[in-house]
Design a protein around this motif. Sequence first.
Motif, PDB file in Angstrom:
ATOM      1  N   ASP A   1      41.416 -28.745  -3.159  1.00 43.79           N
ATOM      2  CA  ASP A   1      42.266 -28.536  -2.000  1.00 43.79           C
ATOM      3  C   ASP A   1      43.205 -29.734  -1.880  1.00 43.79           C
ATOM      4  OD1 ASP A   1      40.559 -30.549  -1.163  1.00 43.79           O
ATOM      5  OD2 ASP A   1      40.137 -29.657   0.788  1.00 43.79           O
ATOM      6  N   LYS A   2      44.096 -29.695  -0.893  1.00 45.89           N
ATOM      7  CA  LYS A   2      45.112 -30.740  -0.795  1.00 45.89           C
ATOM      8  C   LYS A   2      44.522 -32.124  -0.612  1.00 45.89           C
ATOM      9  CE  LYS A   2      49.531 -31.822   1.323  1.00 45.89           C
ATOM     10  NZ  LYS A   2      50.635 -31.339   2.167  1.00 45.89           N
ATOM     11  N   LYS A   3      43.424 -32.222   0.131  1.00 47.39           N
ATOM     12  CA  LYS A   3      42.788 -33.527   0.323  1.00 47.39           C
ATOM     13  C   LYS A   3      42.151 -34.038  -0.964  1.00 47.39           C
ATOM     14  CE  LYS A   3      40.515 -31.879   3.900  1.00 47.39           C
ATOM     15  NZ  LYS A   3      39.578 -31.765   5.041  1.00 47.39           N
ATOM     16  N   GLY A   4      41.817 -33.116  -1.876  1.00 51.00           N
ATOM     17  CA  GLY A   4      41.143 -33.528  -3.100  1.00 51.00           C
ATOM     18  C   GLY A   4      39.669 -33.761  -2.900  1.00 51.00           C
ATOM     19  N   LEU A   5      39.114 -33.227  -1.814  1.00 50.77           N
ATOM     20  CA  LEU A   5      37.701 -33.412  -1.507  1.00 50.77           C
ATOM     21  C   LEU A   5      36.885 -32.160  -1.819  1.00 50.77           C
ATOM     22  CD1 LEU A   5      38.049 -35.268   1.923  1.00 50.77           C
ATOM     23  CD2 LEU A   5      37.682 -36.280  -0.343  1.00 50.77           C
ATOM     24  N   ARG A   6      37.482 -30.999  -1.636  1.00 49.87           N
ATOM     25  CA  ARG A   6      36.768 -29.739  -1.864  1.00 49.87           C
ATOM     26  C   ARG A   6      37.220 -29.121  -3.176  1.00 49.87           C
ATOM     27  NH1 ARG A   6      37.949 -24.500  -1.043  1.00 49.87           N
ATOM     28  NH2 ARG A   6      39.899 -25.016   0.033  1.00 49.87           N
ATOM     29  N   ILE A   7      36.242 -28.687  -3.986  1.00 47.66           N
ATOM     30  CA  ILE A   7      36.572 -28.012  -5.245  1.00 47.66           C
ATOM     31  C   ILE A   7      37.045 -26.598  -4.923  1.00 47.66           C
ATOM     32  CG2 ILE A   7      35.675 -27.157  -7.440  1.00 47.66           C
ATOM     33  CD1 ILE A   7      33.658 -29.462  -7.364  1.00 47.66           C
ATOM     34  N   LYS A   8      38.267 -26.311  -5.301  1.00 49.51           N
ATOM     35  CA  LYS A   8      38.867 -25.019  -4.994  1.00 49.51           C
ATOM     36  C   LYS A   8      38.593 -23.996  -6.091  1.00 49.51           C
ATOM     37  CE  LYS A   8      43.381 -24.690  -5.124  1.00 49.51           C
ATOM     38  NZ  LYS A   8      44.807 -24.876  -4.773  1.00 49.51           N
ATOM     39  N   LYS A   9      38.583 -24.474  -7.332  1.00 53.90           N
ATOM     40  CA  LYS A   9      38.375 -23.579  -8.459  1.00 53.90           C
ATOM     41  C   LYS A   9      37.726 -24.348  -9.597  1.00 53.90           C
ATOM     42  CE  LYS A   9      40.749 -19.985 -11.125  1.00 53.90           C
ATOM     43  NZ  LYS A   9      42.050 -19.322 -11.386  1.00 53.90           N
ATOM     44  N   LYS A  10      36.744 -23.731 -10.242  1.00 58.49           N
ATOM     45  CA  LYS A  10      36.047 -24.370 -11.359  1.00 58.49           C
ATOM     46  C   LYS A  10      36.640 -23.913 -12.695  1.00 58.49           C
ATOM     47  CE  LYS A  10      31.702 -24.657  -8.754  1.00 58.49           C
ATOM     48  NZ  LYS A  10      30.264 -24.310  -8.720  1.00 58.49           N
TER      49      LYS A  10
ATOM     50  N   VAL B   1      53.282 -49.102 -15.654  1.00 60.94           N
ATOM     51  CA  VAL B   1      52.662 -48.124 -16.549  1.00 60.94           C
ATOM     52  C   VAL B   1      52.729 -46.729 -15.923  1.00 60.94           C
ATOM     53  CG1 VAL B   1      50.558 -47.478 -17.783  1.00 60.94           C
ATOM     54  CG2 VAL B   1      51.082 -49.902 -17.398  1.00 60.94           C
ATOM     55  N   PRO B   2      53.478 -45.796 -16.533  1.00 54.70           N
ATOM     56  CA  PRO B   2      53.548 -44.434 -15.987  1.00 54.70           C
ATOM     57  C   PRO B   2      52.284 -43.640 -16.323  1.00 54.70           C
ATOM     58  CG  PRO B   2      55.437 -44.954 -17.419  1.00 54.70           C
ATOM     59  CD  PRO B   2      54.379 -45.986 -17.678  1.00 54.70           C
ATOM     60  N   VAL B   3      51.877 -42.800 -15.378  1.00 49.45           N
ATOM     61  CA  VAL B   3      50.745 -41.896 -15.569  1.00 49.45           C
ATOM     62  C   VAL B   3      51.175 -40.496 -15.128  1.00 49.45           C
ATOM     63  CG1 VAL B   3      48.352 -41.376 -14.968  1.00 49.45           C
ATOM     64  CG2 VAL B   3      49.108 -43.760 -15.103  1.00 49.45           C
ATOM     65  N   VAL B   4      50.934 -39.511 -15.976  1.00 48.18           N
ATOM     66  CA  VAL B   4      51.282 -38.127 -15.641  1.00 48.18           C
ATOM     67  C   VAL B   4      50.005 -37.309 -15.566  1.00 48.18           C
ATOM     68  CG1 VAL B   4      52.559 -36.062 -16.325  1.00 48.18           C
ATOM     69  CG2 VAL B   4      53.526 -38.330 -16.768  1.00 48.18           C
ATOM     70  N   ILE B   5      49.801 -36.664 -14.419  1.00 50.21           N
ATOM     71  CA  ILE B   5      48.587 -35.862 -14.235  1.00 50.21           C
ATOM     72  C   ILE B   5      48.943 -34.391 -14.031  1.00 50.21           C
ATOM     73  CG2 ILE B   5      47.272 -37.774 -13.241  1.00 50.21           C
ATOM     74  CD1 ILE B   5      47.808 -36.474 -10.469  1.00 50.21           C
ATOM     75  N   ASP B   6      47.966 -33.540 -14.306  1.00 51.49           N
ATOM     76  CA  ASP B   6      48.143 -32.107 -14.051  1.00 51.49           C
ATOM     77  C   ASP B   6      46.770 -31.468 -13.892  1.00 51.49           C
ATOM     78  OD1 ASP B   6      49.594 -29.790 -13.622  1.00 51.49           O
ATOM     79  OD2 ASP B   6      49.632 -29.231 -15.734  1.00 51.49           O
ATOM     80  N   GLY B   7      46.738 -30.319 -13.228  1.00 55.22           N
ATOM     81  CA  GLY B   7      45.500 -29.571 -13.063  1.00 55.22           C
ATOM     82  C   GLY B   7      44.748 -29.859 -11.787  1.00 55.22           C
TER      83      GLY B   7
ATOM     84  N   ARG C   1      34.051 -33.903 -15.164  1.00 48.92           N
ATOM     85  CA  ARG C   1      33.302 -33.633 -16.397  1.00 48.92           C
ATOM     86  C   ARG C   1      32.059 -32.819 -16.021  1.00 48.92           C
ATOM     87  NH1 ARG C   1      32.876 -35.360 -21.707  1.00 48.92           N
ATOM     88  NH2 ARG C   1      30.766 -35.182 -22.550  1.00 48.92           N
ATOM     89  N   GLY C   2      32.295 -31.548 -15.757  1.00 54.48           N
ATOM     90  CA  GLY C   2      31.217 -30.665 -15.335  1.00 54.48           C
ATOM     91  C   GLY C   2      31.804 -29.388 -14.772  1.00 54.48           C
ATOM     92  N   PHE C   3      32.130 -29.424 -13.468  1.00 51.24           N
ATOM     93  CA  PHE C   3      32.771 -28.267 -12.843  1.00 51.24           C
ATOM     94  C   PHE C   3      34.125 -28.002 -13.496  1.00 51.24           C
ATOM     95  CE2 PHE C   3      30.357 -30.128  -9.139  1.00 51.24           C
ATOM     96  CZ  PHE C   3      29.316 -29.212  -9.224  1.00 51.24           C
ATOM     97  N   ASN C   4      34.809 -29.075 -13.825  1.00 49.32           N
ATOM     98  CA  ASN C   4      36.092 -29.015 -14.521  1.00 49.32           C
ATOM     99  C   ASN C   4      36.069 -30.035 -15.661  1.00 49.32           C
ATOM    100  OD1 ASN C   4      37.614 -27.131 -12.680  1.00 49.32           O
ATOM    101  ND2 ASN C   4      37.139 -28.747 -11.213  1.00 49.32           N
ATOM    102  N   THR C   5      37.093 -30.000 -16.491  1.00 57.87           N
ATOM    103  CA  THR C   5      37.173 -30.916 -17.626  1.00 57.87           C
ATOM    104  C   THR C   5      38.499 -31.658 -17.577  1.00 57.87           C
ATOM    105  OG1 THR C   5      35.865 -29.406 -18.989  1.00 57.87           O
ATOM    106  CG2 THR C   5      37.109 -31.119 -20.133  1.00 57.87           C
TER     107      THR C   5
END
Length: 267
Positions: A197-206, A185-191, A32-36
């Motif tokens: 990045d693959k680790k999910g630690l570095r923001i690759k694109k805003k 409970v199924p959860v579907v994510i995208d984006g 909620r900032g760099f991305n939504t």
Amino acid sequence: MGLFKKNPFGHNLLLKKWLIRLLAVITHKRYRGFNTIEIEGSDIIRKLPPQNVLFVSNHQTYFADVVAMFHVFNASLSGREDSIKNLGYIWQPKLNMYYVAAAETMKKSLLTKILAYAGSISVERTWRSEGKDVNRKVKFSDISNIGTALNDGWVITFPQGTTTPWKPLRKGTSHIIKKYKPIVVPVVIDGFRRSFDKKGLRIKKKGILQSMVIKEPLEIDYDNESFDSIIEKLEYAIEQHPSFLKVIPKSELMAYEEENKKRKFRV
């Protein structure tokens, strides 16, 4: 809360609470900032019992996916309607919430060890180790630990065991479901793949629109339904069944694979 109270895995709950609070403050702007992030299904979260709930989801990054779920689930429990606005929801986080992760990943660095303390159930992968294919038996202690976590609260798992899309689900998930009979409970994510990045630690694109859809619990006949039937049901629920490939252009699929080749895990 007692100063020295611990969960079934021996983790101090007060320390865990402050780690979750700190990580939430650090990561909030990533969703909620760099991305939504666009959320659906907050009302489902609030209807769930406090224990024996298994969330199954597709997987796009090592850590950003599950951190987003910690945000969304806690925000939903505090009354937010499909929103993580106002970080106050993290002041009293749900402490009996866990996620399944590869043991070798959670030992890589101080940061991953902190993330592990915040809620991981570390398991040894039976098919992959240190970048190489292996074939080893499931550790009964890993299954037992997941059962302990379900008995204590909620567990998040990514049954494909990889961030590469449309890979087969690991059958161990269906064994856990039949053995412990959790609400699934199924959860579907995208984006997330495009955001981090693959680790999910570095923001690759805003400026990326992320999404998380929480679906109604699955109807499962725990005693009579076959393992394969449960796996197929999960594949459809998290939108990773092979039939989905029929409606995805080949060019898009190849682009996914090329992107995954570039996103290697390094610490």
